[in-house]
Motif scaffolding. Structure first.
Motif, PDB file in Angstrom:
ATOM      1  N   GLY A  34      24.378  76.072  30.225  1.00 14.89           N
ATOM      2  CA  GLY A  34      25.658  76.356  30.378  1.00 14.89           C
ATOM      3  C   GLY A  34      25.785  77.075  31.599  1.00 14.89           C
ATOM      4  N   GLU A  35      25.078  78.280  31.953  1.00 14.38           N
ATOM      5  CA  GLU A  35      25.202  79.198  32.790  1.00 14.38           C
ATOM      6  C   GLU A  35      24.695  78.623  34.169  1.00 14.38           C
ATOM      7  OE1 GLU A  35      23.911  83.609  33.532  1.00 14.38           O
ATOM      8  OE2 GLU A  35      23.607  83.076  31.699  1.00 14.38           O
ATOM      9  N   LEU A  36      23.580  77.941  33.923  1.00 12.21           N
ATOM     10  CA  LEU A  36      23.169  77.301  35.098  1.00 12.21           C
ATOM     11  C   LEU A  36      23.836  76.119  35.833  1.00 12.21           C
ATOM     12  CD1 LEU A  36      19.296  77.216  34.227  1.00 12.21           C
ATOM     13  CD2 LEU A  36      20.343  78.839  35.962  1.00 12.21           C
ATOM     14  N   CYS A  37      24.743  75.622  35.104  1.00 16.03           N
ATOM     15  CA  CYS A  37      25.797  74.745  35.383  1.00 16.03           C
ATOM     16  C   CYS A  37      26.643  75.213  36.160  1.00 16.03           C
ATOM     17  CB  CYS A  37      26.225  73.682  34.029  1.00 16.03           C
ATOM     18  SG  CYS A  37      24.961  72.492  33.536  1.00 16.03           S
ATOM     19  N   LEU A  38      27.086  76.319  35.558  1.00 17.17           N
ATOM     20  CA  LEU A  38      28.507  77.040  35.964  1.00 17.17           C
ATOM     21  C   LEU A  38      28.281  78.275  37.166  1.00 17.17           C
ATOM     22  CD1 LEU A  38      31.573  77.613  33.918  1.00 17.17           C
ATOM     23  CD2 LEU A  38      30.397  79.580  34.989  1.00 17.17           C
ATOM     24  N   SER A  39      27.327  79.153  36.707  1.00 18.52           N
ATOM     25  CA  SER A  39      27.259  80.621  37.479  1.00 18.52           C
ATOM     26  C   SER A  39      26.834  80.332  38.866  1.00 18.52           C
ATOM     27  CB  SER A  39      26.580  81.531  36.495  1.00 18.52           C
ATOM     28  OG  SER A  39      26.789  82.767  37.328  1.00 18.52           O
ATOM     29  N   PRO A  40      25.663  79.927  39.275  1.00 19.26           N
ATOM     30  CA  PRO A  40      25.311  79.767  40.575  1.00 19.26           C
ATOM     31  C   PRO A  40      26.308  78.919  41.577  1.00 19.26           C
ATOM     32  CG  PRO A  40      23.770  78.824  39.411  1.00 19.26           C
ATOM     33  CD  PRO A  40      24.701  79.584  38.282  1.00 19.26           C
TER      34      PRO A  40
END
Length: 497
Positions: A413-419
């Protein structure tokens, strides 16, 4: 200084030389690598240091209070990005602001390495909070400066940059955490200070050659007549705060719990005020106002995501320390090592995601849809933690594989959202508020942790199933709503994908 155009800034940066990206990405990659090494090394130990008994080398703080302090500390670190963004936008530019931030962070870790009890803890927190506020949003803003708005490498570059952040976070718990838990907490904190020193050396040695004009300009400088007025207000405000603290703390009026409530309220009010100021500013044109409106649902989604992700260093850290079997295939584990799982999975998966976005090109999901995917995976990361409690109850130790799975899901989820959020922020930001809008992005994390300061108190083994179930379910519901609203939000972005 004469105003620089985006084209002049981009042309001043060597555009090839670091994995097909601008050379300046090398400088910023390793600066953030060492800054995150220092920060996450300290974070891997801090909760345990606070609630460990004094006789065993800790501070002996109550568990619930220690968890709230962790959340508030994280909130203030990201909230202070307002200060860093303002200083960069109006006084120093991002390059110089990053340097001064690194110096303060290093000083904070040095103080924490001293065996001076709670006094050193709070002095260290103050220095690291201000230093990170100066450094973190501005490093990311310099990354955005190196690319033209149409450069298709932008999302990929931010993903590589994000991998550097997490490589530092990967090594830190394994090195700093091990030294701190097996030998001495203060020795571990001292290693964190050394990490920040190395980061400063890399930054100073390579920035002139590789960064060009990126971050050297002041986008919205104070006029001569404004400076005296602004500095007077800042000075008076600082004096008032010191006086109030000197009166209320000894009198028992301002307690740790009341302070956490105050920060939790500010975590909602500050970003709200920020959106209003930017939207109503005469320096914001019509297209920029529309993009601000598009940014609001993304910001709310980011708060929900970070509220789950940041509990990895609080709730899941305590879970690792007290609810998890600390052995795997006959190998003894340190509870701090689980803090390396998040960055480990990001280091492994970030290049894959970066490659996917580049190969898909114009066919990749829109920013809003990527955010919705991030929320769905974050929700699932909490829902899986219901399973061991439902199967075996909450009075037995849990197989560490469940924690591994939870961290893996939240990282997807973080790689879909944060960068993607970092990249979108540089594209949606009003020109007059470029660095401050990046600070606003980090305020989503501050708001999440300010809310967490109250939520984490509710976690106990007996409330485990409800705790993980409710928070995970809300994240999934919000992700579905965001996905359905994606086409409408995209229209408000005025051509930004």
């Amino acid at each position: 200084m004469k105003k620089l155009s985006k084209e002049q800034i981009v042309q001043s940066v060597p555009q090839r030389g670091f994995f097909g990206q601008p050379k300046g990405l090398f400088t910023l990659f390793f600066t953030e690598f060492w800054e995150r090494f220092s920060y996450y090394g300290m974070r891997a130990l801090l909760l345990f240091y606070m609630y460990t008994e004094i006789a065993d080398g800790g501070l002996g703080i109550d568990d619930g209070t220690a968890k709230s302090i962790m959340a508030i500390y994280g909130s203030l670190v990201y909230m202070s990005g307002i200060i860093g963004g303002w200083i960069a936008d109006r006084l120093l530019g991002t390059q110089r602001t990053v340097f001064y931030g690194g110096v303060l962070i290093m000083a904070g870790h040095i103080v924490l390495a001293l065996p001076a009890g709670t006094t050193a803890l709070f002095i260290s927190m103050f220095l690291i909070v201000i230093g990170t506020g100066l450094l973190k949003p501005n490093v990311s803003n310099i990354v955005g400066d190196m690319y033209s708005p149409q450069d298709v490498r932008r999302d990929s570059g931010f993903s590589i940059f994000y991998m550097g952040i997490n490589m530092g976070g990967l090594l830190a718990p394994l090195i700093v955490g091990t030294i701190g838990q097996e030998y001495n907490y203060h020795l571990g904190f001292g290693l964190a200070a050394i990490g920040m020193l190395v980061g400063l050396i890399v930054y100073m040695a390579t920035r002139k050659k590789y960064l060009g004009l990126a971050g050297t300009y002041v986008p919205n400088p104070l006029r001569a007549g404004e400076k005296k007025k602004v500095f007077t207000r800042i000075g008076l405000s600082a004096v008032v705060i010191v006086i109030l603290a000197a009166i209320t703390i000894p009198a028992g009026i301002l307690t740790i719990n009341r302070f956490t409530y105050l920060v939790s309220i500010l975590g909602i009010l500050i970003p709200t005020a920020y959106f209003i100021v930017m939207y109503r500013s005469p320096k914001t044109n019509a297209d920029e106002k529309s993009r601000i409106l598009a940014y609001i649902p993304l910001f709310i989604a980011a708060i929900m995501f970070w509220a789950i992700q940041e509990q990895g260093s609080i709730i899941l850290a305590e879970y690792a320390d007290k609810r998890t079997e600390l052995s795997l295939f006959g190998f003894e584990l340190q509870s701090s090592w689980f803090q390396s799982l998040n960055p480990l999975f990001i280091v492994v998966l970030a290049p894959i995601f970066a490659n996917i976005w580049v190969k898909m090109g114009e066919r990749q999901p829109t920013t809003t849809k990527k955010f919705s995917f991030g929320l769905l995976f974050a929700g699932l990361s909490f829902l899986v933690m219901i399973v061991p409690a439902a199967m075996n109850g909450t009075d037995t130790l849990v197989n560490p594989i469940w924690l591994v799975l939870s961290f893996l899901l939240v990282v997807i989820g973080e790689l879909c959202l944060s960068p993607v959020g970092l990249s979108a922020t540089t594209k949606l930001a009003p020109e007059a508020f470029s660095a401050q809008t990046m600070s606003l992005w980090f305020l989503s994390n501050a708001s999440a942790q300010a809310i967490n300061a109250q939520i984490v108190k509710l976690y106990k083994p007996e409330t485990e199933i409800v705790y993980f179930g409710v928070i995970g379910g809300v994240a999934i519901l919000l992700g579905l709503l965001l996905f359905m609203a994606s086409p409408r939000i995209q229209r408000f972005m005025k051509g930004v994908r």
